[in-house]
Write a protein that holds these residues in place. Structure first.
Motif, PDB file in Angstrom:
ATOM      1  N   ALA A  90       0.857  -1.190   0.000  1.00 47.79           N
ATOM      2  CA  ALA A  90       0.000   0.000   0.000  1.00 47.79           C
ATOM      3  C   ALA A  90       0.891   1.238   0.000  1.00 47.79           C
ATOM      4  O   ALA A  90       1.944   1.254   0.644  1.00 47.79           O
ATOM      5  CB  ALA A  90      -0.891  -0.001   1.241  1.00 47.79           C
ATOM      6  N   VAL A  91       0.476   2.260  -0.723  1.00 44.72           N
ATOM      7  CA  VAL A  91       1.248   3.504  -0.771  1.00 44.72           C
ATOM      8  C   VAL A  91       0.383   4.668  -0.310  1.00 44.72           C
ATOM      9  O   VAL A  91      -0.775   4.793  -0.710  1.00 44.72           O
ATOM     10  CB  VAL A  91       1.758   3.795  -2.207  1.00 44.72           C
ATOM     11  CG1 VAL A  91       2.738   4.964  -2.181  1.00 44.72           C
ATOM     12  CG2 VAL A  91       2.425   2.581  -2.812  1.00 44.72           C
ATOM     13  N   ALA A  92       0.962   5.501   0.563  1.00 43.80           N
ATOM     14  CA  ALA A  92       0.276   6.708   1.040  1.00 43.80           C
ATOM     15  C   ALA A  92       0.645   7.862   0.121  1.00 43.80           C
ATOM     16  O   ALA A  92       1.820   8.171  -0.045  1.00 43.80           O
ATOM     17  CB  ALA A  92       0.725   7.020   2.462  1.00 43.80           C
ATOM     18  N   ASN A  93      -0.370   8.483  -0.479  1.00 43.41           N
ATOM     19  CA  ASN A  93      -0.100   9.559  -1.427  1.00 43.41           C
ATOM     20  C   ASN A  93      -0.561  10.915  -0.917  1.00 43.41           C
ATOM     21  O   ASN A  93      -1.602  11.046  -0.282  1.00 43.41           O
ATOM     22  CB  ASN A  93      -0.797   9.257  -2.758  1.00 43.41           C
ATOM     23  CG  ASN A  93      -0.081   8.159  -3.526  1.00 43.41           C
ATOM     24  OD1 ASN A  93       1.147   8.146  -3.584  1.00 43.41           O
ATOM     25  ND2 ASN A  93      -0.835   7.228  -4.081  1.00 43.41           N
ATOM     26  N   TYR A  94       0.255  11.938  -1.240  1.00 41.49           N
ATOM     27  CA  TYR A  94      -0.110  13.324  -0.964  1.00 41.49           C
ATOM     28  C   TYR A  94      -0.906  13.892  -2.136  1.00 41.49           C
ATOM     29  O   TYR A  94      -1.832  14.660  -1.966  1.00 41.49           O
ATOM     30  CB  TYR A  94       1.161  14.171  -0.808  1.00 41.49           C
ATOM     31  CG  TYR A  94       1.831  14.091   0.553  1.00 41.49           C
ATOM     32  CD1 TYR A  94       1.225  13.470   1.636  1.00 41.49           C
ATOM     33  CD2 TYR A  94       3.077  14.688   0.743  1.00 41.49           C
ATOM     34  CE1 TYR A  94       1.845  13.436   2.868  1.00 41.49           C
ATOM     35  CE2 TYR A  94       3.699  14.661   1.977  1.00 41.49           C
ATOM     36  CZ  TYR A  94       3.079  14.038   3.033  1.00 41.49           C
ATOM     37  OH  TYR A  94       3.705  14.020   4.253  1.00 41.49           O
ATOM     38  N   GLU A  95      -0.454  13.542  -3.340  1.00 40.98           N
ATOM     39  CA  GLU A  95      -1.039  14.153  -4.541  1.00 40.98           C
ATOM     40  C   GLU A  95      -1.188  13.129  -5.647  1.00 40.98           C
ATOM     41  O   GLU A  95      -0.170  12.686  -6.176  1.00 40.98           O
ATOM     42  CB  GLU A  95      -0.138  15.322  -4.984  1.00 40.98           C
ATOM     43  CG  GLU A  95      -0.665  16.135  -6.121  1.00 40.98           C
ATOM     44  CD  GLU A  95      -2.046  16.684  -5.873  1.00 40.98           C
ATOM     45  OE1 GLU A  95      -2.266  17.271  -4.793  1.00 40.98           O
ATOM     46  OE2 GLU A  95      -2.920  16.495  -6.726  1.00 40.98           O
ATOM     47  N   PRO A  96      -2.364  12.720  -6.031  1.00 40.10           N
ATOM     48  CA  PRO A  96      -3.630  13.037  -5.374  1.00 40.10           C
ATOM     49  C   PRO A  96      -3.781  12.247  -4.074  1.00 40.10           C
ATOM     50  O   PRO A  96      -3.344  11.095  -4.012  1.00 40.10           O
ATOM     51  CB  PRO A  96      -4.662  12.592  -6.417  1.00 40.10           C
ATOM     52  CG  PRO A  96      -3.995  11.531  -7.217  1.00 40.10           C
ATOM     53  CD  PRO A  96      -2.524  11.835  -7.195  1.00 40.10           C
ATOM     54  N   GLY A  97      -4.372  12.882  -3.064  1.00 41.69           N
ATOM     55  CA  GLY A  97      -4.442  12.290  -1.733  1.00 41.69           C
ATOM     56  C   GLY A  97      -5.225  10.994  -1.696  1.00 41.69           C
ATOM     57  O   GLY A  97      -6.363  10.940  -2.139  1.00 41.69           O
TER      58      GLY A  97
END
Lengths: 112, 400
Positions: free
Chosen positions: B123-130
């Motif tokens: 799993a990856v946590a993204n800032y953009e797009p959130g």
């Protein structure tokens, strides 16, 4: 994009920066290198090493040039109230903040 | 591909090498990976594969993109490292061959990731797009995307930056939404991921951790003092606020760098945590989550990490106090040593049983290894702008 906080800061900076500020170009090359490291590595911990943003916003050339140089320097020194952007005046002189502002406006690798 | 004319001589050369019994490259060694790790070299976008038994750099893996603030997880067989780049790049690196086996650009800006309990999903946590994206850990094919949406004060739907993503028992992932002030739990046991939301958990969660048992998820709050706690055994109880007033009435210092909560420091039934905007490490009772003590330290703490035997806690600091590391005796609850590994210390990693610790000094371009009993330096490895250090034993620990 409305930028109320920076505008307020800009006004502030007009009264706040001493008129007889030091002339630019008097920072040592060594100090300029330290400031460049600070910008990309330490500011980079929120704004990204390539200035494309992180927890803090991206800092492209266009966004940086929406401010005057002195306004941007004041923002760096005082921070932005209500956000995670701290004031750096405990660590940077006015001249150093202006050098950073100038770098962000004119030597910015993120030319967007 | 090499031109055909060149290939034959190369085959001949490698045959000669074999005949001479000359196994020159580490790639040809048959070896385990339990004592391996990686050092992120953020300026060059490379990864140094290291051998922690012999203090050697085995390989350098390049072409990983923007690795400022990169983090790494390991496959459960500890052969592969998943590298989460700031630029949204997700790469799978083979530690034995030093090659990138798979790589995808999965978002514009990401902050970290996690691997599922069964090892099948990254799993990856993204800032953009959130939001969060899930990938098959063997192929890096996208399995699902879960946007981190919330309603802002005006009722408009927005996407929030995702922070503090961890794996949790029950094949779940847990993460926090920075702007939204929410914690979400994804359950992957059904056909599609099922999301449970906890709202109004506090202002601006900036990072989070999960305890070694996988029961407690704690998000640090930037917008206020205190932390948000979710008991994963009892989701029905919701999120509770802990240490809400650890700095009440005191002015915060400017925070030049956000603390990190990864690497939960648990010692003797107590949780050790970095205070935000203060030169203090906080100790909380992990039974009732009350504040036990505030220990004064050299600067604003970034990482507060327990040696695996829990007898020491090691702390590094935010700019401009980032040239030292302090060691705290957990029994006496006082600083027993202040070490100077180099300029801009970014990260620390203990060997699996804690006899040594590896420390990255970004602006000194080196990694320094200390004996944690004598506190003497035992090795020094050259590395350009090193940041995160990750050893493969993390593969078998919940939340790491």
């Amino acid at each position: 994009m409305p930028l109320p906080a920076p505008c307020r800061l800009l006004l502030l900076s007009l009264c706040w920066l001493p008129l007889a500020a030091l002339a630019d170009g008097s920072l040592s090359t060594e100090r300029e290198e330290e400031l460049e490291t600070l910008l990309y590595q330490d500011c980079g911990s929120c704004h990204g090493m390539t200035l494309r943003g992180g927890l803090g916003p991206a800092l492209p050339r266009s966004r940086m040039n929406a401010y005057s140089r002195d306004g941007l320097a004041a923002l760096i020194l005082q921070g932005v109230e209500g956000t995670a952007m701290p004031g750096w005046q405990g660590l940077l002189t006015e001249e150093e903040a202006r050098w950073l502002a100038d770098h962000l406006q004119n030597d910015n690798p993120l030319d967007e | 591909m090499l031109p055909l004319a060149l290939r034959k001589p190369l085959v001949a050369v490698s045959l000669l090498a074999l005949l001479a019994g000359c196994q020159a490259t580490p790639n040809t060694e048959l070896r385990g990976t339990g004592d391996l790790g990686v050092v992120v070299e953020r300026a060059t976008g490379s990864l140094a594969v290291v051998d922690t038994s012999h203090h050697r750099i085995l390989a350098r893996v390049e072409g990983l993109g923007d690795l400022s603030h990169a983090s790494v997880k390991f496959s459960r067989d500890t052969r592969y490292a998943f590298v989460f780049g700031r630029d949204g790049g997700l790469s799978r690196v083979d530690l034995l061959t030093g090659e990138i086996t798979h790589r995808v650009m999965q978002s514009g800006n990401s902050i970290g990731g996690a691997i599922s309990q069964d090892g099948s999903l990254v799993a990856v946590a993204n800032y953009e797009p959130g939001g969060v994206k899930l990938f098959d850990s063997e192929t890096l094919e996208e399995v699902a995307e879960i946007p981190a949406t919330y309603r802002d004060d005006d009722g408009h739907e927005q996407r929030s930056k995702v922070v503090g993503l961890v794996d949790a028992p029950g094949n779940r992932f847990v993460y926090s939404l920075f702007e939204a002030g929410e914690i979400h739990v994804i359950d992957m046991n059904g056909e599609a991921p099922e999301v449970t939301r906890f709202t109004e958990i506090g202002e601006e969660p900036y990072d989070a951790l999960i305890g070694p048992s996988g029961r407690y998820y704690i998000a640090g709050l930037f917008g206020e003092d205190g932390l948000a706690l979710l008991d994963l055994w009892h989701l029905e109880e919701g999120v509770q606020r802990i240490l809400p007033d650890y700095g009440r009435g005191e002015e915060r210092l400017p925070v030049y760098k956000m603390p990190h909560l990864e690497g939960w420091a648990m010692a003797g039934g107590e949780a050790w945590l970095p205070a935000v905007g203060r030169h203090e490490v906080l100790i909380a009772d992990s039974g009732d989550w009350s504040l036990v003590e505030r220990i004064p330290v050299h600067g604003q703490p970034i990482f507060v990490m327990t040696r695996p035997d829990e007898r020491q806690v090691w702390v590094n600091f935010a700019h401009p106090d980032n040239n030292v590391v302090q060691v705290i005796d957990t029994e006496r609850r006082e600083v027993i040593a202040t070490l100077s590994p180099g300029e801009a210390v970014l990260h620390m990693e203990f060997t699996p049983r804690g006899e040594q610790v590896w420390i990255s000094a970004r602006d000194s371009d080196r990694v320094v290894v200390y004996d944690t009993r004598t506190l003497d330096e035992v090795a020094r490895l050259p590395s350009e702008s090193p940041s995160g250090i990750f050893f493969t034993d993390r593969a078998h620990r919940i939340g790491l």
